[in-house]
Every structure is written in C-alpha cells, then in structure tokens.
Design an enzyme around this catalytic site. Structure first.
Site, PDB file in Angstrom:
ATOM      1  CE  LYS A  48       8.916   8.466 -10.743  1.00  0.00           C
ATOM      2  NZ  LYS A  48       9.142   9.594 -11.646  1.00  0.00           N
ATOM      3  CB  CYS A 132       3.631  15.283  -7.519  1.00  0.00           C
ATOM      4  SG  CYS A 132       3.498  14.508  -9.151  1.00  0.00           S
TER       5      CYS A 132
END
Length: 314
Positions: A48, A132
């Site tokens: 992650k 992101c």
C-alpha cells in the site's frame, strides 16, 4: 498449434516469474493481505502507498463498485512506512520481488521515507506515487511538472534502491512530452501508468445521492472505464522514454486480453486493482491462464515477442 509460453519479465532489474502483480491500493495494506498476494501467482508484491505515519484515511463509505469499474476516495489509509519496511523480511520468504509504494504528504516526508527505505535488504524497488487524487487539500504532484522535477531532484540525492514513479493519467499530448522531459533527466527504473482518473462522480439515482462520503462524492475512477486512457498513457511513455525504463500498465485489467493489449502498447508488466478487489488474489492465476492461451494461439513464446509492437494504420 500451441506453444510453451512464458510470462516472465524484468522490472527495475528484478526478474518476475509473471508479468502480473497487484496495484498499490486494494488488498495490500496489512501483512495478511500482502501474504495472500505473495502466496498467489502474482509475479511481485507491492505494498500500500505508505505515508510517514499510520493513517486511517477518509471516512466511509469511500469505495463503490459499478458495472464498469469503481469509484474511491480512500485517502491513503496505511500502516506507515516502517510497517512495510518491517514486512520486507517476511516478503522475502515468497521468493519474488517486494516493492514498496511511497506517498508522503509533502516533499520532506517523501525524502525522509525514501532515505529510510533506500538500500534496505529485501526491498527490491520503490514506487513513488506522484498521483494520489484523494487526499483533501493535496494536489497531485504529477500534474505540476516543475514541482515533479524539484521532488525528484531532492529524492535522487538519497536513493540507492531502484526507484520508479506512478503517474496520474495525462490527456493532452504536450503533457506527455513535458513529463517525459522531466523523467529523462533522472535514472528512473520504471513508470506506472496510470493511477485512477481523479474526481469523477457516481450517482445513485434511486437515492438521488452520491455513493461515497468524502469530498462530497468526488473520487478516483478505476476499472473498465479507464482502460483506453491507461493504454494511451502506456503507449506514449513507451515511445517517449528510453527502452531500459520499464512501463507498468495499470487500468481496466480484468482479463488476459486486457493484459495482452497493455503489453502490445509497451508494458513490461501490469498491475491489477479493481478486479483484485472484486475477485481476490485468484484473479492472477485466471488472468495469467487467459494470457497464456492468447499467446499460444498467436505463436508468442514470451511477452518480448509482442511487447510494444502495436501497429498503426497506413
């Protein structure tokens, strides 16, 4: 006639037995989830995206599936980079490369994390997330070409482990050229194309409402819907960057044919995201079997036989 086929590839100097592995995001936050990827037919394990400290992420509901893909605004929930560094020794037991994704909340955070990860045993490569779209108040670095250059200059003062970048989707042709010009000035090992398409909106018409809570329903779009954009980004960066820079395709991969298209555009490997959430780690074996069948039917013994050989119309 069918042929013996190999899905082996190389990313950041690391041999992978299969060109398929997980995207950073779905089902790779905890050691148990990473173990499941390691035990599967995935060719590598990717963590992650890690921040300096542990994060809970955005409030739920923050993920929603549609018939054509998904929308999410996770907000980088993760255990903090030290957790994923500690996991590296355990990852080594699966005998496949272990990559750590990094997405610090500021430039100094990214430098600190990468400095700590660099040169560490069992960390095969680092994927720096420049893309992101789901942290409120934080713009995507990958859309600011000068700031991307500044960040990479800061990082390459410290990094010794192979490092690649995960990019947002680009849509205007000059933007491909502008980011490629930045990347060519650094020893980038790989480029992952693409992260989700930022700030889409999905509506529940029965409830006359958005479907996720953060950012008033705005979130990153993934799955089938983004595959044409992902393929375009893979193709452009394959043609614009040196061939020793591996391109990692990510976006809309749920079948062997999807993988075939990404590789035909120039991908050396592919990451699976939305379909991993839907199907679990069994998707790697199924998709690999479908890809082998396609390759065998076409007489391709390995992925280099057709990688990047997309034809254009005369």
């Amino acid at each position: 006639m069918t042929y013996e086929t190999s899905l082996a590839t190389v990313v950041a100097g690391c041999p992978l037995s299969s060109c398929l592995y997980n995207a950073s995001g779905p089902l790779c936050t905890t050691a148990a989830e990473l173990d499941a990827v390691g035990s599967s037919e995935a060719g590598a394990i990717l963590s992650k995206s890690a921040t300096l400290e542990k994060r809970q992420g955005n409030p739920s509901p923050r993920y929603f599936e549609t018939t054509w893909g998904s929308i999410n605004s996770m907000g980088l929930p993760n255990e903090g980079y030290r957790y994923y560094l500690d996991y590296a020794k355990r990852a080594a037991t699966f005998n496949k490369p272990y990559f750590i994704s990094v997405s610090g909340l500021g430039f100094e955070d990214n430098v600190a994390i990468i400095r700590a990860l660099s040169g560490q045993e069992h960390v095969s490569a680092i994927e720096l997330n420049l893309s992101c779209p789901n942290v409120p108040g934080k713009p995507q670095t990958g859309y600011d070409f000068e700031q991307s250059r500044v960040l990479l200059e800061m990082i390459f003062e410290h990094v010794t482990t192979p490092l690649g970048v995960k990019l947002p989707p680009y849509f205007d042709l000059p933007h491909f050229e502008m980011m490629a010009a930045v990347l060519r000035d650094f020893p980038i090992a790989f480029v992952t194309c693409i992260n989700s398409i930022g700030n889409g909106l999905v509506i529940d018409t029965d409830q006359e409402s958005v479907v996720i809570k953060p950012k008033s329903g705005f979130g990153g779009i993934g799955g089938d819907f983004i595959k044409p954009t992902a393929l375009a980004n893979v193709r452009k960066f394959y043609t614009l960057l040196d061939k020793d820079v591996a391109i990692i395709g990510c976006g809309g991969i749920k079948s062997g044919m999807d993988v075939f298209e990404h590789i035909l555009c120039g991908a050396s490997a592919v990451q699976v995201g939305t379909q991993l959430m839907r199907e679990g780690v069994g998707c790697f074996a199924r998709i690999a079997a479908e890809l082998r069948e396609i390759m065998g039917g076409k007489g391709y013994r390995d992925i280099d036989s057709f990688k990047g050989k997309l034809k254009t119309l005369e």
